[in-house]
Each structure stands twice: as C-alpha cells, then as structure tokens.
Design a protein around this motif. Structure first.
Motif, PDB file in Angstrom:
ATOM      1  N   MET A   1       0.846  -1.189   0.000  1.00 28.89           N
ATOM      2  CA  MET A   1       0.000   0.000   0.000  1.00 28.89           C
ATOM      3  C   MET A   1       0.884   1.242   0.000  1.00 28.89           C
ATOM      4  SD  MET A   1      -3.027   1.039   2.678  1.00 28.89           S
ATOM      5  CE  MET A   1      -3.934  -0.445   2.245  1.00 28.89           C
ATOM      6  N   THR A   2       0.528   2.225  -0.851  1.00 27.77           N
ATOM      7  CA  THR A   2       1.311   3.443  -0.980  1.00 27.77           C
ATOM      8  C   THR A   2       0.822   4.490   0.013  1.00 27.77           C
ATOM      9  OG1 THR A   2       1.647   3.010  -3.330  1.00 27.77           O
ATOM     10  CG2 THR A   2       2.048   5.251  -2.572  1.00 27.77           C
ATOM     11  N   ARG A   3       1.731   5.091   0.743  1.00 28.18           N
ATOM     12  CA  ARG A   3       1.360   6.143   1.680  1.00 28.18           C
ATOM     13  C   ARG A   3       1.014   7.404   0.917  1.00 28.18           C
ATOM     14  NH1 ARG A   3       5.647   8.003   6.112  1.00 28.18           N
ATOM     15  NH2 ARG A   3       6.195   9.565   4.539  1.00 28.18           N
ATOM     16  N   MET A   4      -0.053   8.078   1.331  1.00 27.03           N
ATOM     17  CA  MET A   4      -0.445   9.287   0.622  1.00 27.03           C
ATOM     18  C   MET A   4       0.569  10.401   0.871  1.00 27.03           C
ATOM     19  SD  MET A   4      -3.726  10.648   2.788  1.00 27.03           S
ATOM     20  CE  MET A   4      -3.734  10.651   4.589  1.00 27.03           C
ATOM     21  N   ASP A   5       0.685  11.284  -0.109  1.00 27.22           N
ATOM     22  CA  ASP A   5       1.548  12.448   0.024  1.00 27.22           C
ATOM     23  C   ASP A   5       0.901  13.454   0.969  1.00 27.22           C
ATOM     24  OD1 ASP A   5       3.500  11.525  -1.720  1.00 27.22           O
ATOM     25  OD2 ASP A   5       2.554  12.430  -3.473  1.00 27.22           O
ATOM     26  N   VAL A   6       1.695  14.065   1.811  1.00 30.65           N
ATOM     27  CA  VAL A   6       1.200  15.094   2.728  1.00 30.65           C
ATOM     28  C   VAL A   6       1.995  16.369   2.502  1.00 30.65           C
ATOM     29  CG1 VAL A   6       0.840  15.756   5.125  1.00 30.65           C
ATOM     30  CG2 VAL A   6       0.497  13.374   4.434  1.00 30.65           C
ATOM     31  N   TYR A   7       1.271  17.444   2.226  1.00 29.52           N
ATOM     32  CA  TYR A   7       1.868  18.761   2.048  1.00 29.52           C
ATOM     33  C   TYR A   7       1.472  19.638   3.237  1.00 29.52           C
ATOM     34  CZ  TYR A   7       2.675  17.975  -3.020  1.00 29.52           C
ATOM     35  OH  TYR A   7       3.091  17.508  -4.245  1.00 29.52           O
ATOM     36  N   LEU A   8       2.326  20.579   3.574  1.00 28.81           N
ATOM     37  CA  LEU A   8       1.968  21.622   4.518  1.00 28.81           C
ATOM     38  C   LEU A   8       1.281  22.740   3.741  1.00 28.81           C
ATOM     39  CD1 LEU A   8       2.238  22.660   7.484  1.00 28.81           C
ATOM     40  CD2 LEU A   8       4.277  23.893   6.703  1.00 28.81           C
ATOM     41  N   LEU A   9       0.073  23.090   4.141  1.00 30.80           N
ATOM     42  CA  LEU A   9      -0.667  24.175   3.497  1.00 30.80           C
ATOM     43  C   LEU A   9      -0.535  25.440   4.337  1.00 30.80           C
ATOM     44  CD1 LEU A   9      -2.674  25.330   1.422  1.00 30.80           C
ATOM     45  CD2 LEU A   9      -4.536  24.417   2.842  1.00 30.80           C
ATOM     46  N   ILE A  10      -0.138  26.524   3.689  1.00 31.18           N
ATOM     47  CA  ILE A  10       0.019  27.812   4.361  1.00 31.18           C
ATOM     48  C   ILE A  10      -0.807  28.850   3.610  1.00 31.18           C
ATOM     49  CG2 ILE A  10       1.637  29.630   5.026  1.00 31.18           C
ATOM     50  CD1 ILE A  10       3.862  27.515   5.047  1.00 31.18           C
ATOM     51  N   LEU A  11      -1.829  29.397   4.269  1.00 34.76           N
ATOM     52  CA  LEU A  11      -2.617  30.471   3.656  1.00 34.76           C
ATOM     53  C   LEU A  11      -2.222  31.840   4.192  1.00 34.76           C
ATOM     54  CD1 LEU A  11      -6.205  28.941   3.344  1.00 34.76           C
ATOM     55  CD2 LEU A  11      -4.282  28.882   1.735  1.00 34.76           C
ATOM     56  N   GLY A  12      -1.622  31.880   5.371  1.00 37.04           N
ATOM     57  CA  GLY A  12      -1.017  33.125   5.831  1.00 37.04           C
ATOM     58  C   GLY A  12      -1.978  34.155   6.379  1.00 37.04           C
ATOM     59  N   ASP A  13      -2.938  33.716   7.218  1.00 43.20           N
ATOM     60  CA  ASP A  13      -3.761  34.732   7.873  1.00 43.20           C
ATOM     61  C   ASP A  13      -2.907  35.504   8.873  1.00 43.20           C
ATOM     62  OD1 ASP A  13      -4.403  33.664  10.816  1.00 43.20           O
ATOM     63  OD2 ASP A  13      -4.529  31.940   9.475  1.00 43.20           O
ATOM     64  N   HIS A  14      -3.135  36.808   8.942  1.00 37.10           N
ATOM     65  CA  HIS A  14      -2.353  37.681   9.827  1.00 37.10           C
ATOM     66  C   HIS A  14      -3.289  38.182  10.921  1.00 37.10           C
ATOM     67  CE1 HIS A  14       0.128  41.560  10.484  1.00 37.10           C
ATOM     68  NE2 HIS A  14       0.716  40.562  11.102  1.00 37.10           N
ATOM     69  N   LEU A  15      -3.540  37.320  11.907  1.00 39.77           N
ATOM     70  CA  LEU A  15      -4.489  37.600  12.973  1.00 39.77           C
ATOM     71  C   LEU A  15      -3.765  37.689  14.310  1.00 39.77           C
ATOM     72  CD1 LEU A  15      -7.279  35.055  11.926  1.00 39.77           C
ATOM     73  CD2 LEU A  15      -7.225  37.516  11.470  1.00 39.77           C
ATOM     74  N   ALA A  43      10.751  17.408   8.647  1.00 45.92           N
ATOM     75  CA  ALA A  43       9.812  16.515   9.326  1.00 45.92           C
ATOM     76  C   ALA A  43       9.270  15.421   8.418  1.00 45.92           C
ATOM     77  CB  ALA A  43       8.649  17.324   9.902  1.00 45.92           C
ATOM     78  N   GLY A  44       9.587  15.463   7.118  1.00 49.83           N
ATOM     79  CA  GLY A  44       9.174  14.399   6.226  1.00 49.83           C
ATOM     80  C   GLY A  44       7.982  14.692   5.342  1.00 49.83           C
ATOM     81  N   PHE A  45       7.503  15.938   5.333  1.00 59.10           N
ATOM     82  CA  PHE A  45       6.408  16.305   4.446  1.00 59.10           C
ATOM     83  C   PHE A  45       6.871  16.211   2.995  1.00 59.10           C
ATOM     84  CE2 PHE A  45       4.833  17.837   8.370  1.00 59.10           C
ATOM     85  CZ  PHE A  45       3.484  18.156   8.247  1.00 59.10           C
ATOM     86  N   ALA A  46       5.946  15.871   2.097  1.00 54.35           N
ATOM     87  CA  ALA A  46       6.278  15.752   0.679  1.00 54.35           C
ATOM     88  C   ALA A  46       6.353  17.101  -0.005  1.00 54.35           C
ATOM     89  CB  ALA A  46       5.250  14.867  -0.033  1.00 54.35           C
ATOM     90  N   GLY A  47       5.582  18.072   0.494  1.00 50.12           N
ATOM     91  CA  GLY A  47       5.556  19.351  -0.186  1.00 50.12           C
ATOM     92  C   GLY A  47       4.972  20.442   0.685  1.00 50.12           C
ATOM     93  N   VAL A  48       4.967  21.652   0.131  1.00 48.91           N
ATOM     94  CA  VAL A  48       4.329  22.796   0.773  1.00 48.91           C
ATOM     95  C   VAL A  48       3.487  23.485  -0.291  1.00 48.91           C
ATOM     96  CG1 VAL A  48       6.293  24.330   0.277  1.00 48.91           C
ATOM     97  CG2 VAL A  48       4.689  24.919   2.104  1.00 48.91           C
ATOM     98  N   THR A 297      -3.512  12.611  -1.775  1.00 52.63           N
ATOM     99  CA  THR A 297      -2.698  13.746  -1.354  1.00 52.63           C
ATOM    100  C   THR A 297      -3.480  14.540  -0.319  1.00 52.63           C
ATOM    101  OG1 THR A 297      -1.643  13.892  -3.531  1.00 52.63           O
ATOM    102  CG2 THR A 297      -1.462  15.821  -2.099  1.00 52.63           C
ATOM    103  N   HIS A 298      -2.830  14.886   0.784  1.00 53.40           N
ATOM    104  CA  HIS A 298      -3.505  15.637   1.839  1.00 53.40           C
ATOM    105  C   HIS A 298      -2.717  16.901   2.128  1.00 53.40           C
ATOM    106  CE1 HIS A 298      -6.795  14.564   4.850  1.00 53.40           C
ATOM    107  NE2 HIS A 298      -6.583  15.856   4.989  1.00 53.40           N
ATOM    108  N   LEU A 299      -3.392  18.036   2.127  1.00 53.22           N
ATOM    109  CA  LEU A 299      -2.797  19.315   2.501  1.00 53.22           C
ATOM    110  C   LEU A 299      -3.183  19.612   3.946  1.00 53.22           C
ATOM    111  CD1 LEU A 299      -2.413  19.447  -0.545  1.00 53.22           C
ATOM    112  CD2 LEU A 299      -3.145  21.837  -0.489  1.00 53.22           C
ATOM    113  N   VAL A 300      -2.179  19.738   4.804  1.00 51.28           N
ATOM    114  CA  VAL A 300      -2.401  19.911   6.233  1.00 51.28           C
ATOM    115  C   VAL A 300      -2.125  21.367   6.596  1.00 51.28           C
ATOM    116  CG1 VAL A 300      -1.549  19.275   8.518  1.00 51.28           C
ATOM    117  CG2 VAL A 300      -1.855  17.515   6.768  1.00 51.28           C
ATOM    118  N   MET A 301      -3.147  22.043   7.100  1.00 49.53           N
ATOM    119  CA  MET A 301      -3.025  23.457   7.459  1.00 49.53           C
ATOM    120  C   MET A 301      -2.958  23.576   8.972  1.00 49.53           C
ATOM    121  SD  MET A 301      -5.403  26.570   6.177  1.00 49.53           S
ATOM    122  CE  MET A 301      -5.325  28.206   6.880  1.00 49.53           C
TER     123      MET A 301
END
Length: 328
Positions: A1-15, A43-48, A297-301
C-alpha cells in the motif's frame, strides 16, 4: 500500500493571538511561513502549498516569491501554490513564474489553480460579473499549452493574441510541471478530468465529505486521476482541543464571518471539518477521510488564528514524527 503524500498548506492569515492580543509584524509573519516550510521538509512532508489572496488579512499575495525563498533552503520539498487565482492572472506571466521556480528548484514546482470567488478581487483585476468561469477555463487551456509547447500561437476572448511565442525559461519537468485544478464543483471537476489534471478539493471549514459526489464523478471520467483534500489540523500529546480552541475560533470568525460569533461551534468544527487530537487520533481521522474520498494527497493546514510560531513549529515536527508514519 502506498502512503499518501502530505503537504503543509500555508494560507497566511495575519491575525492576533487571541490569548495574548499580540500581533506580529507582516515581515515576521512572512519569514515565519518560509521557516515552517523548511521545518516541514525536515519533518518528512512531501511538499508545501502557499496560497494567494488579495486585499485581506491573508497577507500572501505573491506565493511564488515565498516558494522561491523556500526553494533556496530545501532540496526535496515539492513547491506548490495553494492556490493561484488564474482567472485574475495573465497565463503568460504565470507560466514564466512557474518555470522560473521549476528551474531554481531543480524540478520541484507545482501549481494549484482555481477560479476564486470574491467580488472585490474580481473588480480590482477587471473580471466582469458572469465571466469568471469562462475566463478561468481559457486561461487554464492557454497556461497548459505554454508549459508544454515551445512555440505557441493563441487567439482567445480574454487574453491578447500570441503568435509563435516561447516563454522562458522552459520548465525542467516534462512534459510540464504538475498543475492541479482546485474545485469543489462538478463543472470544474469535469474540466479537470477532460484535461487529465489532478483534482484538489477546496479549503474550507466544512466537512470534506460533502464533495463525495464530485470526487466520484471525477474518478468516473478520469480513473487515473489524483485527488487531494486540505484539512485544518492540530496535534498534541495532551490537551490538544483546549490548546487549539481559541485559535480555531479566531480563525473561524475571520474565515466564515457570515456565521457570526453565535454561529461558531468550535467543538463541532473539530469533530467535523477540522482534525484535532493526539497523534493516534489525528492519524486515524486522516486515514478515514482518505479512504472515504479515495484521497492520495492531503494538505495539512496548521498555522491559523494567531498561533505562536513556536507552537506551529512544534506541531509540524510532532506531526512528522508521530502522525506521518501512520498514514496510508
């Protein structure tokens, strides 16, 4: 089984930090985003993926510039926008910026493109009412052509005529860098399937399972397609919900203002659209969501609602060490 790719998602709210009232400078906020991406690679993330917004307290208006800064400090991280508002951009300039990032990063550049739905942004960039979808589709078809072909001629409705132009530099990746279509609508998912593009579901504070029918439709039309989904995530060894609650509430009031303070049920969000808990709890929920929507693929915010930079870094590292190995 292939592990899904995980990206760090950054939207950049300035709160501001809702616990202290402290608000960092825009310069420190932007530098922190670059640092978070660098730590994500460690940390091993596939992308940002870094988002684009205008005229709001999301302060990233030129994600390609931040991605170039990340490229200079990383070696394996995939570098994506999240998203590029393609209906509001010149596809020639987008193709040139993406190719430049691809060259600088030795072939790690990606795009997620979407229409965007904001009347102020539409008006500021000259997008007339009723033409957003048509403009987006034309710009997308031209963008793909520019990335894939060294000599392009074009005569469309929204973009000026081109005659045998070659955008430079040329991308490192062939036939072109990955371009995702970001959408939760059947119409755009159908377009993505037609153009054989991977599909990225929208980033919202709503339960991703509402897109089940769209994903099913997309996979029927493009069986080999990839599907990604973003999630707001916080992981801690203890007291995760208590630590995250004020920041999630601050962000929800900003991101979904029509709810009003009385319409924000933070616990319901953590039980539905967002993912919060111990490493085991977070891994279990992300795996269940991936199975339900056939996600690869999962984008983690992580960074929302005025969270201190140190807390964001701690969460990214804990996610990499204790959650990533459990994802399938």
């Amino acid at each position: 089984m292939t592990r899904m790719d995980v990206y760090l998602l950054i939207l950049g709210d300035h709160l501001p930090n809702p616990c202290t009232g402290e608000e960092v400078s825009q310069a420190d906020r932007l530098r922190a985003m670059v640092e978070q991406a660098v730590v994500a690679e460690e940390a091993g993330f596939a992308g940002v993926a870094i988002g684009e917004h205008h005229f709001t307290r999301y302060i990233v208006s030129a994600p390609e510039l931040l991605l170039a800064a990340v490229a200079a400090r990383t070696s394996t991280l995939r570098l994506s926008t999240g998203v590029t508002l393609l209906a509001h951009r010149d596809p020639v300039l987008v193709a040139e910026a993406l190719a430049t990032l691809d060259v600088l990063s030795d072939g790690r550049a990606e795009l997620i493109v979407a229409r965007g739905v904001d009347q102020q942004t539409d008006a500021a960039f000259g997008v007339q009412p009723g033409e957003l979808r048509a403009r987006f589709e034309e710009h997308l078809r031209l963008l793909l052509k520019l990335l894939e072909e060294p000599s392009v001629s074009w005569d469309g409705r929204f973009r000026g005529q081109l005659s045998e132009v070659t955008t430079t530099p040329r991308p490192v990746q062939t036939p072109r860098p990955t371009v995702w279509i970001g959408s939760g609508s059947a119409v755009s998912a159908d377009l993505g399937a037609e153009l054989e593009m991977p599909l990225m579901l929208p980033s919202t504070l709503r339960d991703p399972s509402i897109y089940s029918d769209v994903v099913r439709r997309y996979r029927e039309r493009f069986p080999g397609g990839r599907v990604g989904v973003p999630s707001h995530v916080f992981v801690a060894q203890d007291n995760a919900r208590e630590r995250w609650r004020p920041h999630l509430a601050e962000y929800a009031r900003f991101a979904d203002p029509w709810r009003g303070d009385g319409g924000i049920d933070v616990d319901a969000i953590m039980d539905g659209a967002a993912v919060c808990g111990t490493p085991d709890e977070v891994a279990q929920r992300l795996n269940a969501l991936a199975e339900h929507l056939s996600i690869d693929t999962h984008l983690v915010m992580v960074d929302i609602g005025g969270m201190p930079h140190e807390s964001v870094i701690e969460t990214i590292r804990l996610f990499g060490a204790e959650v990533l190995p459990k994802l399938v």
